[in-house]
Structures are given as C-alpha cells and as structure tokens.
Design a protein around this motif. Structure first.
Motif, PDB file in Angstrom:
ATOM      1  N   MET A   1      62.539  33.555 -34.090  1.00 46.98           N
ATOM      2  CA  MET A   1      63.395  33.895 -32.975  1.00 46.98           C
ATOM      3  C   MET A   1      62.721  33.463 -31.680  1.00 46.98           C
ATOM      4  O   MET A   1      61.507  33.527 -31.551  1.00 46.98           O
ATOM      5  CB  MET A   1      63.729  35.377 -33.040  1.00 46.98           C
ATOM      6  N   PRO A   2      63.486  33.002 -30.699  1.00 43.57           N
ATOM      7  CA  PRO A   2      62.911  32.548 -29.425  1.00 43.57           C
ATOM      8  C   PRO A   2      62.228  33.694 -28.681  1.00 43.57           C
ATOM      9  O   PRO A   2      62.645  34.842 -28.769  1.00 43.57           O
ATOM     10  CB  PRO A   2      64.118  32.047 -28.639  1.00 43.57           C
ATOM     11  N   MET A   3      61.208  33.367 -27.960  1.00 50.98           N
ATOM     12  CA  MET A   3      60.497  34.344 -27.151  1.00 50.98           C
ATOM     13  C   MET A   3      61.351  34.674 -25.927  1.00 50.98           C
ATOM     14  O   MET A   3      62.140  33.856 -25.477  1.00 50.98           O
ATOM     15  CB  MET A   3      59.149  33.776 -26.712  1.00 50.98           C
ATOM     16  N   SER A   4      61.159  35.850 -25.347  1.00 45.36           N
ATOM     17  CA  SER A   4      61.978  36.275 -24.209  1.00 45.36           C
ATOM     18  C   SER A   4      61.667  35.494 -22.940  1.00 45.36           C
ATOM     19  O   SER A   4      62.507  35.400 -22.057  1.00 45.36           O
ATOM     20  CB  SER A   4      61.786  37.770 -23.958  1.00 45.36           C
ATOM     21  N   ASP A   5      60.483  34.920 -22.843  1.00 45.43           N
ATOM     22  CA  ASP A   5      60.123  34.179 -21.635  1.00 45.43           C
ATOM     23  C   ASP A   5      60.270  32.668 -21.815  1.00 45.43           C
ATOM     24  O   ASP A   5      59.544  31.884 -21.234  1.00 45.43           O
ATOM     25  CB  ASP A   5      58.706  34.536 -21.184  1.00 45.43           C
ATOM     26  N   VAL A   6      61.259  32.279 -22.650  1.00 48.52           N
ATOM     27  CA  VAL A   6      61.531  30.860 -22.894  1.00 48.52           C
ATOM     28  C   VAL A   6      62.916  30.516 -22.352  1.00 48.52           C
ATOM     29  O   VAL A   6      63.901  31.176 -22.656  1.00 48.52           O
ATOM     30  CB  VAL A   6      61.448  30.528 -24.399  1.00 48.52           C
ATOM     31  N   LEU A   7      62.946  29.490 -21.541  1.00 52.85           N
ATOM     32  CA  LEU A   7      64.199  28.974 -20.994  1.00 52.85           C
ATOM     33  C   LEU A   7      64.636  27.796 -21.852  1.00 52.85           C
ATOM     34  O   LEU A   7      63.834  26.915 -22.155  1.00 52.85           O
ATOM     35  CB  LEU A   7      63.979  28.523 -19.547  1.00 52.85           C
ATOM     36  N   VAL A   8      65.900  27.783 -22.235  1.00 57.02           N
ATOM     37  CA  VAL A   8      66.454  26.710 -23.062  1.00 57.02           C
ATOM     38  C   VAL A   8      67.533  26.003 -22.263  1.00 57.02           C
ATOM     39  O   VAL A   8      68.454  26.634 -21.755  1.00 57.02           O
ATOM     40  CB  VAL A   8      67.060  27.266 -24.372  1.00 57.02           C
ATOM     41  N   GLN A   9      67.407  24.684 -22.164  1.00 54.82           N
ATOM     42  CA  GLN A   9      68.424  23.883 -21.479  1.00 54.82           C
ATOM     43  C   GLN A   9      68.944  22.834 -22.451  1.00 54.82           C
ATOM     44  O   GLN A   9      68.182  21.991 -22.912  1.00 54.82           O
ATOM     45  CB  GLN A   9      67.825  23.210 -20.243  1.00 54.82           C
ATOM     46  N   ASN A  10      70.234  22.924 -22.788  1.00 55.34           N
ATOM     47  CA  ASN A  10      70.846  21.932 -23.671  1.00 55.34           C
ATOM     48  C   ASN A  10      71.321  20.747 -22.842  1.00 55.34           C
ATOM     49  O   ASN A  10      71.933  20.924 -21.792  1.00 55.34           O
ATOM     50  CB  ASN A  10      72.016  22.541 -24.434  1.00 55.34           C
ATOM     51  N   LEU A  11      71.035  19.563 -23.350  1.00 55.87           N
ATOM     52  CA  LEU A  11      71.426  18.313 -22.703  1.00 55.87           C
ATOM     53  C   LEU A  11      72.109  17.455 -23.752  1.00 55.87           C
ATOM     54  O   LEU A  11      71.441  16.814 -24.546  1.00 55.87           O
ATOM     55  CB  LEU A  11      70.196  17.578 -22.149  1.00 55.87           C
TER      56      LEU A  11
END
Length: 83
Positions: A1-11
């Motif tokens: 599962m992703p960490m809470s302090d990770v920003l994900v940007q879909n391109l």
C-alpha cells in the motif's frame, strides 16, 4: 500500500511518485502504473499477480519475478509499504 507521504501524479498511461519526506521520486511506465494501481486496490500481492496474468500474455514465473522486483524498488524508495 502507498505511504501517506507519497504524492502520485498520473501522466497519460504513466505515473510519477514523489516521497514528500525524502524528496525521492520514481517514474513508472504504463505497466508499472497498472501494478501500482492494483497494489492499492487488491488485498495481496498474489491477487495483483492473478489480475495481471488475466490482463497480460506473460509467463507466470517471469511476472512474479518482475512484480516482486518492482515492489522491492518501491519499498526501497519509501513509496509503498508491505503489510
């Protein structure tokens, strides 16, 4: 599962992950992005593996190796945690 302090940007079909704490970033191609999405949706790595086998024409053993390798890299960069 992703960490809470990770920003994900879909391109388009790709994604960029940024660990806001360490400022480490990681780029994913279309398949890596699909894997990352499934890791958020499914309850186990085995479930992700099964889903990918249904979606792609790939050898099960090769897929398992590649899947675990990507997860290892994401963990090393502090982008996901395995529970």
């Amino acid at each position: 599962m992703p960490m809470s302090d990770v920003l994900v940007q879909n391109l388009a079909d790709e994604a960029v992950l940024l660990n806001l704490e360490s400022e480490a970033y990681f780029g994913l191609d279309a398949i890596g992005t699909r894997i990352f999405t499934l890791l958020q949706e499914k309850d186990s790595i085995a479930a992700v593996h099964q889903q990918l086998l249904q979606e792609y024409d790939v050898d099960s053993e090769r897929l398992q190796q590649d899947l675990l390798s990507l997860i290892e890299q994401l963990v090393e960069h502090g982008l996901v945690q395995v529970i």
